[in-house]
Design a protein around this motif. Structure first.
Motif, mmCIF file in Angstrom:
data_model
loop_
_atom_site.group_PDB
_atom_site.id
_atom_site.type_symbol
_atom_site.label_atom_id
_atom_site.label_comp_id
_atom_site.label_asym_id
_atom_site.label_seq_id
_atom_site.Cartn_x
_atom_site.Cartn_y
_atom_site.Cartn_z
ATOM 1 N N GLN A 40 13.947 31.527 4.692
ATOM 2 C CA GLN A 40 14.550 32.537 5.155
ATOM 3 C C GLN A 40 13.649 34.059 4.000
ATOM 4 O OE1 GLN A 40 18.509 32.380 6.672
ATOM 5 N NE2 GLN A 40 17.980 34.314 5.354
ATOM 6 N N THR A 41 13.121 34.006 2.575
ATOM 7 C CA THR A 41 12.751 35.163 2.052
ATOM 8 C C THR A 41 10.959 35.045 1.855
ATOM 9 O OG1 THR A 41 13.382 34.216 -0.058
ATOM 10 C CG2 THR A 41 14.771 35.308 1.013
ATOM 11 N N GLY A 42 11.141 33.667 1.507
ATOM 12 C CA GLY A 42 9.787 33.212 0.947
ATOM 13 C C GLY A 42 9.425 33.543 -0.892
ATOM 14 N N GLN A 43 10.057 33.680 -0.805
ATOM 15 C CA GLN A 43 10.617 33.992 -2.296
ATOM 16 C C GLN A 43 10.475 32.447 -3.233
ATOM 17 O OE1 GLN A 43 12.245 38.062 -2.017
ATOM 18 N NE2 GLN A 43 11.536 37.501 -4.388
ATOM 19 N N ALA A 44 9.728 31.753 -3.291
ATOM 20 C CA ALA A 44 10.414 29.996 -3.760
ATOM 21 C C ALA A 44 10.703 29.902 -5.399
ATOM 22 C CB ALA A 44 9.004 28.777 -3.304
ATOM 23 N N ILE A 45 9.993 30.947 -6.154
ATOM 24 C CA ILE A 45 9.541 30.899 -7.398
ATOM 25 C C ILE A 45 10.670 31.288 -8.016
ATOM 26 C CG2 ILE A 45 8.282 31.807 -9.399
ATOM 27 C CD1 ILE A 45 5.760 31.206 -8.503
ATOM 28 N N GLU A 46 11.021 32.429 -7.677
ATOM 29 C CA GLU A 46 12.539 32.740 -7.780
ATOM 30 C C GLU A 46 13.731 32.399 -7.855
ATOM 31 O OE1 GLU A 46 10.865 35.204 -6.392
ATOM 32 O OE2 GLU A 46 9.793 36.972 -7.081
ATOM 33 N N ASN A 47 13.564 31.882 -6.187
ATOM 34 C CA ASN A 47 15.014 30.578 -6.454
ATOM 35 C C ASN A 47 14.231 29.222 -7.069
ATOM 36 O OD1 ASN A 47 15.895 31.739 -4.157
ATOM 37 N ND2 ASN A 47 13.815 32.118 -2.950
ATOM 38 N N ILE A 48 13.454 28.939 -7.372
ATOM 39 C CA ILE A 48 13.597 27.557 -8.148
ATOM 40 C C ILE A 48 13.639 27.504 -9.220
ATOM 41 C CG2 ILE A 48 12.088 25.910 -9.000
ATOM 42 C CD1 ILE A 48 11.759 25.557 -6.399
ATOM 43 N N LEU A 49 13.305 28.983 -10.188
ATOM 44 C CA LEU A 49 14.201 29.156 -11.053
ATOM 45 C C LEU A 49 15.810 29.283 -11.003
ATOM 46 C CD1 LEU A 49 11.633 31.832 -12.517
ATOM 47 C CD2 LEU A 49 11.630 29.834 -13.018
ATOM 48 N N ILE A 50 16.406 30.158 -9.931
ATOM 49 C CA ILE A 50 17.624 30.308 -10.228
ATOM 50 C C ILE A 50 18.054 28.660 -9.733
ATOM 51 C CG2 ILE A 50 19.102 30.401 -9.210
ATOM 52 C CD1 ILE A 50 18.106 33.127 -7.684
ATOM 53 N N ILE A 51 17.127 27.299 -8.978
ATOM 54 C CA ILE A 51 18.061 26.628 -9.339
ATOM 55 C C ILE A 51 18.370 25.433 -10.224
ATOM 56 C CG2 ILE A 51 17.701 24.286 -9.192
ATOM 57 C CD1 ILE A 51 16.407 24.312 -5.867
ATOM 58 N N MET A 52 16.757 25.513 -11.237
ATOM 59 C CA MET A 52 16.789 25.103 -13.059
ATOM 60 C C MET A 52 17.745 25.774 -13.915
ATOM 61 S SD MET A 52 12.627 24.669 -12.231
ATOM 62 C CE MET A 52 12.526 24.068 -14.190
ATOM 63 N N ALA A 53 18.274 26.837 -13.524
ATOM 64 C CA ALA A 53 18.650 27.387 -14.753
ATOM 65 C C ALA A 53 20.250 26.963 -14.255
ATOM 66 C CB ALA A 53 18.712 28.932 -14.604
ATOM 67 N N ALA A 54 20.716 26.534 -13.526
ATOM 68 C CA ALA A 54 22.200 26.311 -12.682
ATOM 69 C C ALA A 54 22.197 25.666 -13.368
ATOM 70 C CB ALA A 54 22.270 26.728 -11.427
ATOM 71 N N TYR A 55 20.754 24.493 -13.693
ATOM 72 C CA TYR A 55 21.150 22.426 -13.783
ATOM 73 C C TYR A 55 20.887 22.300 -14.766
ATOM 74 C CZ TYR A 55 22.239 20.835 -8.467
ATOM 75 O OH TYR A 55 22.590 20.705 -7.639
ATOM 76 N N LEU A 56 19.935 23.223 -15.857
ATOM 77 C CA LEU A 56 20.025 23.236 -16.824
ATOM 78 C C LEU A 56 21.244 23.742 -17.956
ATOM 79 C CD1 LEU A 56 15.790 24.202 -17.830
ATOM 80 C CD2 LEU A 56 17.334 21.671 -17.679
#
Lengths: 397, 426, 256
Positions: free
Chosen positions: A359-375
């Protein structure tokens, strides 16, 4: 050879800079870091270029915008009018819910299977072995698809739902519906009493230990502890008038209303994770027990310790040393594998992120959120394991 | 003290007949009350479950129906598999050319089986097996290969560099010069190519029709992703492991950070990253083949895990090995490749095989980004409305295929562990 | 120094074996064993490997089960009755070839574990007894270390002290020095000799014939599950009567 004057320091021969290993090392490092940096710069500049060209926004401001999509299973209040941040938080809670339940259930089942594989009963040992081999050699995703499709297609519809427990629990292809108690202020106190009970059990254990040190008399602190932790909440509940008004699931139209539901997606995901990971845990437990030297149980028996005492004081502590490290990595796997939820439609963190990216097209920020959460989850588990290993390491000469 | 009459005592037989099937059953199934009850309960439950399952799967199963409607009402609909097995195994590869992926799978199996023979564990033999096998595989799958000049030049450069450091001090001057020449040709050629001076010449080999990766599907896709994922992850994992153990702080930091980052996140998120972020990283207009994106993600993922396993193997080597190699005057490349790695790798082969089994299963995740691996093509078999409603049959069949692959690999791994330990003191 | 033959005919038996038989599958490992062990007697059991000597003493504290015959320890018959087994294990201490110390506990905890949990002794009392015994085996300073930090000889001495903490009336030794480096054998044998001199009933499986000569009242030779020959040490070594005994002594005494 010239005799050196007493007291003068020996002179180290001068090394040409390009042969000096220290200098070589640093040059090599700088070259590598430089190459990596060049690559990173290339990628970053392309990315900035592309983002500008496609008019994609940057930054995390989107988190405050309205999400606009539904989430099927939420532990907290959520509606499509909530923010993206809330949507992601709901996803995170779902991931944690599945992971924690999965860890607890897989540990129990896996331990039973691991012990069962070492049983004297040939049939039991073989069945456990076949279970382990069957689940370990097939991808988790396949099990998830199988369970999900079976539940949603092979189970009856709500109108023909199977019922159990005298008509209070219903099983259909829309999930499992069961009654829940209506909210009552006393339940808050019951929760408090439970926590107090746990603390009380802890202190009881400490007191019993001290008493045994002094008088030698043992005390059944484990059963007593359970009694306190469970009994106290029950007493509080009784004192509060024992409210037992429940919300019952009723068939209204095409589906049930009232009560609470466990959805097929959740059932399939949890079932798949538990059954799959328990096969691996079974192997870990089995090798932990096998790693025990036979002489340890013999020495304990020769000293007169009962089987229970030998298990608790001698065998289990040693087996846990071997078991805990690989076990924690399986726990980590459960947490990571819960991300497969996206394949069967359970709204976990990855699924929410996926919708957000679309929906937002902002892939990078979202990927960073995933990585931060799982990391953060995996790093805390690793840290715990390192701490545990250091603490229990057998001291050698 | 008197002697006892000795040697005249007859050898008594055990009091209870512990031999034969009855004795075995007594000891293993009915040795105590608890045991006996467990056995009875298990036998009854298994019989009940098994009879129900066989009833569905065999006795009332339908093997010959031609439409989904015909299959309804009876037991398992294996006719669905009969109808769709080509789709399940080979995806949307052109129907008449499906012998090509079949032979590609055979070629890959042949490579794997030959590699499992310990007599082949020499660098040159493995290189030959894998080069020829890979060439055949990709020729069959693509149909046409156009090998660019840059690839030849890159190979020359790598061979030259490796040869130079490997044979330093060991090889004859002529040999070292040959390597130097190769490296020089490679380097110069690549630079000229980059500058555009040398033309973009391609060696064309085109015996069959071209089939693009988007049409690939089924078992070949799973095998290619897993096999080449591991083949390329292997050297890069070794480099990561060596880097992590190095004394140079920057290198070590880079490697540790990279490894922990990859191991801390799920493969799904890496796949999503690869499919979503890669287009952003590349200059506009440059696209990456989707299949290649998935392959790269698998390689990056596998490498981090392999690095940890190899690191474990390196740590288990006694320090004396490193010291002896240094004392002999070997440089880092020689020491590592001739002495350290062969020993470390031998130790970690069983866990590496387990990793391969794991990645074989993990390739199923690529369906998230739309690649048609074996699980996805099995899924596709369920999409056809004429044959809707038989998930159990399809998934059980797919599970069976996966099981055969993975179970054989794990048996091989156990066998190998026993073999490799024969030379060591236990 | 050879022990002079003691007259033990009026001393009560503490261990009695009558017609004890045991099979491992089809293999007859103990064949019609008849044995009386008197209170305070020190018996050395020797024999080639597979002769059943370890199995014999492991039957006495039920680490192995005998399948026929009677075994009585201190008047308590050894059967499947768990209560009997527990009673017997409290009276009988055992020292193993591989020490079997608990690696996750300190030396002191190793020693006090059984007194605290089996005899329900208060911790302080158990620790006092433990320290006394550690002094007796001459390693009191190791009390707070872990088994992994001790040498083999020290570990075995700790194992002896651990068994003694339960105040057993009978001590069983299953090849106590076979796993030790030669220079540590003496320190363990010294402890065992002292124990013998204090009057403990001891049943020792060993190849250390010097020990047998020094303290044993009887040496028993076992082969293929049978008691082949038994005698006082002097007689046993000087005049072996059976061919198999002579063969065995010829093989081992070469190295003594």
């Amino acid at each position: 050879m010239a005799v050196e004057a007493v007291g003068s320091a020996p002179r180290t021969p001068k090394v040409a800079p390009w042969n000096d290993p220290v200098i070589r090392g640093w040059v090599f490092q700088f070259v590598v870091v430089g190459l990596v940096g060049l690559l990173a710069w290339y990628l970053v500049s392309n990315t900035i270029d592309n983002l500008q060209r496609q008019k994609i926004a940057s930054g995390f401001h989107y988190l405050d915008r309205e999400a606009g999509f539904e989430i099927g299973d939420t532990m907290i209040e959520y509606s499509p009018a909530s923010t993206y941040a809330r949507a992601l938080f709901v996803g995170l809670l779902n991931t944690l819910k599945v992971s924690v339940l999965g860890v607890i259930m897989a540990t129990i089942l896996g331990t039973l299977l691991g012990v069962g594989r070492l049983s004297n009963n040939w049939l039991l040992a073989r069945i456990c072995e076949w279970y382990v081999e069957a689940f370990r050699n097939v991808p988790l995703l396949l099990w998830l698809f199988l369970f999900y499709k079976l539940i949603s297609e092979a189970f009856p519809g709500p109108r023909q739902a199977l019922s159990g427990f005298w008509g209070s629990v219903f099983l259909s292809n829309r999930g499992v519906y069961f009654p829940v108690p209506l909210t009552d202020p006393i339940f808050k106190w019951v929760g408090v009493a439970f926590l107090v009970g746990i603390a009380g059990a802890f202190f009881l254990h400490r007191w019993a230990r001290k008493r045994q040190d002094e008088t030698g008399q043992p005390f059944p602190s484990i059963s007593a502890g359970f009694g306190v932790a469970l009994g106290l909440p029950i007493i509080v509940w009784l004192l509060g008038g024992a409210p037992h008004h429940m919300s019952w699931p009723q068939l209204k139209g095409f589906n049930f209303e009232g009560g609470s539901v466990i959805q097929p997606e959740f059932i399939a995901l949890l079932l798949g994770l538990v059954l799959y990971t328990s096969a691996f845990i079974a192997e870990i437990v089995r090798s932990g027990i096998l790693a025990l030297h036979k002489g340890q149980s013999e020495a304990a028996a020769a000293l007169g310790l009962s089987r229970g005492q030998a298990m608790r004081l001698v065998l289990l502590p040693q087996a846990l040393r071997v078991i805990v490290p690989p076990m924690t990595s399986q726990y980590l796997n459960i947490t990571k594998n819960s991300s497969l939820a996206i394949a069967i439609g359970y709204p976990d963190l990855v699924a929410s992120i996926n919708v957000t990216i679309n929906q937002t097209g902002q892939a990078i920020e979202n990927i960073l959120i995933i990585m931060a959460a799982y990391l953060s989850v995996s790093l805390s588990i690793s840290a715990f394991m390192n701490w545990y290993n250091k603490r229990i390491a057998l001291r050698e000469r | 003290m008197t002697d006892m009459p000795v040697g005249e005592r007859k050898q008594l037989a055990p009091p209870v007949d512990d031999s034969g099937p009855l004795g075995w059953a007594r000891r293993h199934l009915f040795s105590s009350w608890g045991n006996g009850i467990t056995t009875v309960v298990l036998v009854v439950s298994i019989a009940w479950i098994l009879s129900g399952f066989l009833e569905w799967a065999l006795f009332t199963a339908n093997f010959t129906a031609t439409t989904g409607a015909e299959c309804r009402g009876s037991g398992a609909c294996w006719a669905l598999i009969r109808e769709k097995y080509r789709l399940i195994f080979f995806g949307t590869f052109p129907y008449d050319q499906q012998w090509r992926p079949l032979f590609a799978v055979v070629a890959m199996l042949a490579m794997l089986i030959m590699t499992s023979d310990r007599r082949m564990w020499r660098p040159w033999r493995l290189l030959v097996i894998w080069s020829i096998g890979s060439f055949v595989t990709f020729l069959l799958m693509f149909g046409q290969l156009h090998i660019p000049l840059s690839l030849f030049l890159a190979v020359a450069l790598i061979v030259g560099l490796v040869g130079m450091s490997f044979r330093k001090g060991i090889g004859s001057p002529l040999e070292i010069n040959v390597y130097r020449a190769l490296a020089a040709i490679g380097l110069v050629g690549l630079v000229l190519r980059w500058l555009g001076v040398l033309p973009a010449w391609k060696l064309a080999i085109a015996p069959f029709s071209f089939v693009e990766t988007g049409l690939w599907g089924g078992i070949p896709v799973t095998m290619i992703l897993a096999t080449y994922g591991l083949v390329f992850a292997f050297p890069y994992g070794i480099l990561l492991a060596l880097g992590r153990r190095s004394n140079l702080p920057l290198i070590k930091g880079l490697c540790v950070g990279f490894i922990e980052l990859i191991r801390g996140v799920p493969l799904i998120s890496l796949l999503i990253m690869a499919s979503v972020m890669l287009p952003l990283f590349l200059p506009t207009g440059v696209t990456f083949d989707k299949f290649l994106r998935a392959q790269v993600a698998v390689i990056l993922f596998a490498g981090a895990y392999i690095a940890e396993i190899i690191r474990g193997g390196l740590q288990s080597l006694p320090k004396g090995q490193f010291e002896a190699a240094d004392a002999m005057g070997l440089n880092y490349v020689q020491k590592t490749s001739l002495i350290i790695l062969p020993q470390a790798l031998r130790v970690v082969i069983p866990p590496l095989i387990n990793t391969f089994i794991g990645f074989f299963k993990d390739t199923s995740l690529v369906l998230i980004i739309g690649i048609f691996d074996f699980l996805n093509t099995a899924n596709q078999a369920l999409v056809d409305p004429a044959w809707a409603g038989y998930p159990g049959e399809v998934y059980l069949f797919a599970a069976f295929v996966y099981f055969i692959f993975c179970y054989s690999m794990s048996r091989y791994s156990k066998h190998l562990e026993v073999e490799l330990n024969k030379g060591t003191r236990r | 120094m050879a022990a002079t033959a003691r007259d033990l005919s009026n001393v009560p038996s503490v261990i009695t074996l009558r017609g004890v038989n045991k099979w491992f599958g089809q293999f007859h490992v103990l064949s019609d064993i008849n044995l009386d062990v008197k209170e305070g007697e020190k018996i050395v059991v020797c024999g080639p490997s597979g002769s059943g000597k370890s199995t014999l003493i492991r039957c006495i504290n039920r680490l192995e089960e005998h399948q026929a015959g009677d075994l009585v320890v201190h008047g308590v018959p050894l059967t499947n009755d768990v209560k009997n087994i527990e009673m017997i294990r409290r009276e009988v201490g055992m020292v193993f070839q591989s020490f079997n110390l608990f690696p996750h506990l300190t030396i002191l905890d190793n020693l006090t574990l059984a007194p605290i949990w089996v005899k329900k002794m208060p911790k302080k009392e158990a620790e006092e007894i433990a320290m006394t015994l550690l002094k007796r085996v001459r390693i009191p300073e190791q009390a707070l270390k872990y088994p992994g930090q001790l040498s083999g000889g020290q570990q075995q001495r700790v194992a002896i002290a651990r068994a003694l903490c339960m105040r057993p009336k009978i001590m069983l030794f299953d090849e106590p020095t076979s796993a030790l480096d030669p220079e540590m054998v003496k320190e363990v044998l010294d402890v065992m000799v002292e124990l013998a001199r204090e009057g403990m009933t001891m049943l020792v499986v060993t190849h250390e014939m010097g020990f047998a000569r020094a303290v044993a009242d009887r040496v028993i030779f076992m082969d293929r599950g049978e008691i082949v020959e038994q005698n006082e040490p002097e007689e046993f070594f000087a005049n072996p009567r059976n061919e198999r005994t002579k063969l065995f002594l010829g093989q081992i005494l070469r190295h003594q």
